[in-house]
Design a protein around this motif. Structure first.
Motif, PDB file in Angstrom:
ATOM      1  N   GLY A 114       0.580  -1.019   0.437  1.00  0.00           N
ATOM      2  CA  GLY A 114       0.305   0.118  -0.217  1.00  0.00           C
ATOM      3  C   GLY A 114       1.016   1.754   0.007  1.00  0.00           C
ATOM      4  N   ARG A 133      -2.161  -4.045   0.586  1.00  0.00           N
ATOM      5  CA  ARG A 133      -3.760  -4.178   0.090  1.00  0.00           C
ATOM      6  C   ARG A 133      -3.997  -6.049  -0.365  1.00  0.00           C
ATOM      7  N   SER A 135      -7.080  -3.185   4.029  1.00  0.00           N
ATOM      8  CA  SER A 135      -5.845  -3.314   3.994  1.00  0.00           C
ATOM      9  C   SER A 135      -5.375  -4.171   4.922  1.00  0.00           C
TER      10      SER A 135
END
Length: 71
Positions: free
Chosen positions: A7, A30, A36
């Motif tokens: 991410g 992610r 997340s």
């Protein structure tokens, strides 16, 4: 099977000062279903701290997927 991507959130810093200090790494992964997961790794080596953080986030994602599928 889970698919992961790093991410936007990654950070690393040192705990303490001097040669004996440890490195702390924070990462966001992610997961393929849009959520997340965050992980933290602490080690004397910066690369090891990063890898531990990624593994920690992967374990969290896998655990959350297992819990969701059991419900």
């Amino acid at each position: 099977m889970l698919i992961f991507a790093l991410g936007r959130h990654r950070q690393q810093h040192s705990l303490g000062t001097g040669q004996q200090s440890e490195s702390v790494s924070y990462v966001e992964l992610r997961v393929d279903h849009g959520s997340s997961q965050f992980g933290v790794g602490i080690a004397s080596d910066t690369i090891k701290a990063q890898l531990l953080a990624i593994l920690n986030a992967m374990n969290r994602a896998a655990s959350n997927t297992d819990l969701a599928s059991a419900a």
